[in-house]
Scaffold this active site. Sequence first.
Site, PDB file in Angstrom:
ATOM      1  N   TYR A 160      38.108 -25.011 -45.464  1.00 37.97           N
ATOM      2  CA  TYR A 160      39.028 -25.332 -44.357  1.00 37.97           C
ATOM      3  C   TYR A 160      39.254 -26.832 -44.194  1.00 37.97           C
ATOM      4  O   TYR A 160      40.059 -27.242 -43.362  1.00 37.97           O
ATOM      5  CB  TYR A 160      38.487 -24.766 -43.040  1.00 37.97           C
ATOM      6  CG  TYR A 160      38.577 -23.283 -42.991  1.00 37.97           C
ATOM      7  CD1 TYR A 160      37.774 -22.513 -43.834  1.00 37.97           C
ATOM      8  CD2 TYR A 160      39.454 -22.639 -42.138  1.00 37.97           C
ATOM      9  CE1 TYR A 160      37.862 -21.137 -43.816  1.00 37.97           C
ATOM     10  CE2 TYR A 160      39.538 -21.262 -42.130  1.00 37.97           C
ATOM     11  CZ  TYR A 160      38.744 -20.519 -42.964  1.00 37.97           C
ATOM     12  OH  TYR A 160      38.832 -19.162 -42.956  1.00 37.97           O
ATOM     13  N   LYS A 228      26.527 -17.517 -49.386  1.00 37.36           N
ATOM     14  CA  LYS A 228      26.810 -16.963 -50.711  1.00 37.36           C
ATOM     15  C   LYS A 228      26.120 -17.851 -51.750  1.00 37.36           C
ATOM     16  O   LYS A 228      26.703 -18.253 -52.765  1.00 37.36           O
ATOM     17  CB  LYS A 228      28.334 -16.911 -50.894  1.00 37.36           C
ATOM     18  CG  LYS A 228      28.832 -16.098 -52.038  1.00 37.36           C
ATOM     19  CD  LYS A 228      28.631 -14.611 -51.870  1.00 37.36           C
ATOM     20  CE  LYS A 228      28.955 -13.940 -53.194  1.00 37.36           C
ATOM     21  NZ  LYS A 228      28.364 -12.621 -53.341  1.00 37.36           N
ATOM     22  N   ASP A 282      28.036 -10.945 -48.746  1.00 41.96           N
ATOM     23  CA  ASP A 282      28.656  -9.624 -48.981  1.00 41.96           C
ATOM     24  C   ASP A 282      27.785  -8.487 -48.449  1.00 41.96           C
ATOM     25  O   ASP A 282      28.284  -7.496 -47.905  1.00 41.96           O
ATOM     26  CB  ASP A 282      28.990  -9.427 -50.468  1.00 41.96           C
ATOM     27  CG  ASP A 282      27.905  -9.931 -51.389  1.00 41.96           C
ATOM     28  OD1 ASP A 282      28.200 -10.730 -52.276  1.00 41.96           O
ATOM     29  OD2 ASP A 282      26.750  -9.535 -51.192  1.00 41.96           O
ATOM     30  N   ASP A 306      34.728 -16.633 -40.750  1.00 44.66           N
ATOM     31  CA  ASP A 306      36.077 -16.167 -40.438  1.00 44.66           C
ATOM     32  C   ASP A 306      36.193 -14.669 -40.728  1.00 44.66           C
ATOM     33  O   ASP A 306      36.603 -13.867 -39.881  1.00 44.66           O
ATOM     34  CB  ASP A 306      37.074 -16.967 -41.302  1.00 44.66           C
ATOM     35  CG  ASP A 306      38.499 -16.848 -40.800  1.00 44.66           C
ATOM     36  OD1 ASP A 306      38.730 -16.114 -39.821  1.00 44.66           O
ATOM     37  OD2 ASP A 306      39.391 -17.477 -41.389  1.00 44.66           O
TER      38      ASP A 306
END
Length: 418
Positions: A160, A228, A282, A306
């Site tokens: 972002y 992640k 995930d 998000d």
Amino acid sequence: MAYDKITVPGSGEKISFANGAMQVPDNPILLFIEGDGIGYDIMTASKRIWDAAVEKAYGGRRQISWMEVYAGEKAAGLYAGDYMPEETFAAFREYKVGIKGPLTTPVGGGFRSLNVTLRQVLDLYSCVRPVRWYNGVPSPLKQPQDIDVVIFRENTEDTYAGIEFESGTPENAKLAKFLREEMNATNFFADAGLGIKPISPFGSKRLIRAAIQYAIDRKRSSVTLVHKGNIQKFTEGAFQKWGYELAAEEFPEATISWDEVAAKHGGEVPDGKIVVQDTIADIMFQKMLLRPREHDVIATTNLNGDYLSDALAAEVGGVGIAPGANIGDEIALFEATHGTAPKYTNLDMVNPGSLLFSGVMMLEHLDWFDAAELITSAYEKTIDQRYVTYDFARQMDNATKVPTSEFATRIIENMNGA
Ligand code: NAP
């Protein structure tokens, strides 16, 4: 300071800070940005409810003095086309706490999202989204009552940051050449668009610090670092590493890592300790469907946060009800998380829940928990009586569809024991 279009209320005092601690007077001046589209309907309804709750909880001893500040279309009308006037930022710097309805980002070149601008200019680095189920709210889950988490999403870094180079441009070619020739990074196709993902110790740690402090203040049981890092080792993986470091260095008494619980305490969390654990992003989506009770406060990077915020909001009733806030070191801006839903403008029809519960978060932020609790229980009672706005009515049996304004009136009546 003197303002041009903003009128400072005749009564009320500023919220201030002393030694890092917020000082809230009994009659604080709170800012509001009405918002575009459905903003008028939901702000009008919600302000009635917040004021009624404060009156009921404190019998006149406490009161909010509202001060309107402007952004979006209303601002453009007042400030000769300026959608984000400078004095709105100045008012937030001076008065510290406020709430906003949704804002339209004008379509066409040259306009940045007003929401992103507000977050960046005021350095509101934590996006806070509590996700819990309210009794009676339609949900796709069998046991929505098991979900009660608070997501802290980093608000300023990650993809972002806007550091992107378009395929086919000279800047892209220059960066690609640098990567291939000087960094020995060759694993991408010719003409690939390129983006940079900055994740810093400063940005990560201040977000994780806010999440742990929240867990301590609100007596929550765990903080899960969602990342992640198995794939993106020096950004997402570093976020995880810095999180554990911060917990050990700054909160050694209050927290314990899950590894330590397993190694030294036979898997039983010692009394009074907040567990700091981590999960790959995930898997987190799966866990929040199958075993949501295992998580409480979540701290995560911008993009993960998000996705996670919207997915979890859907599990407990969707965007019409999910509240949120953007919080910095001193300034806090609470906000409806949905957009302006332009087709419903001034139809007195939509669900005020997202803004209403953002206001509940704001009352809690002020430490006005009694008023916040009154709203929550009156809301649940109203849903239980099956008076709901159109969005819930279409998902519920035997519900009575009511306008936004009537929904607010029924909540106030339930609050007052009618
Ligand atoms: P949206 O305004 O959130 O609306 C999408 C749909 O969500 C609506 O058509 C409606 O669904 C449902 N919805 C939204 N708010 C609701 C409420 N209070 N009660 C019940 N249902 C609600 O998204 P959008 O149409 O993509 O965006 C419209 C404008 O909002 C754009 O200009 C966008 O830039 C802006 N936006 C602003 C913010 C913000 O200020 N934070 C956030 C997102 C988008 P149904 O029609 O199916 O009932």
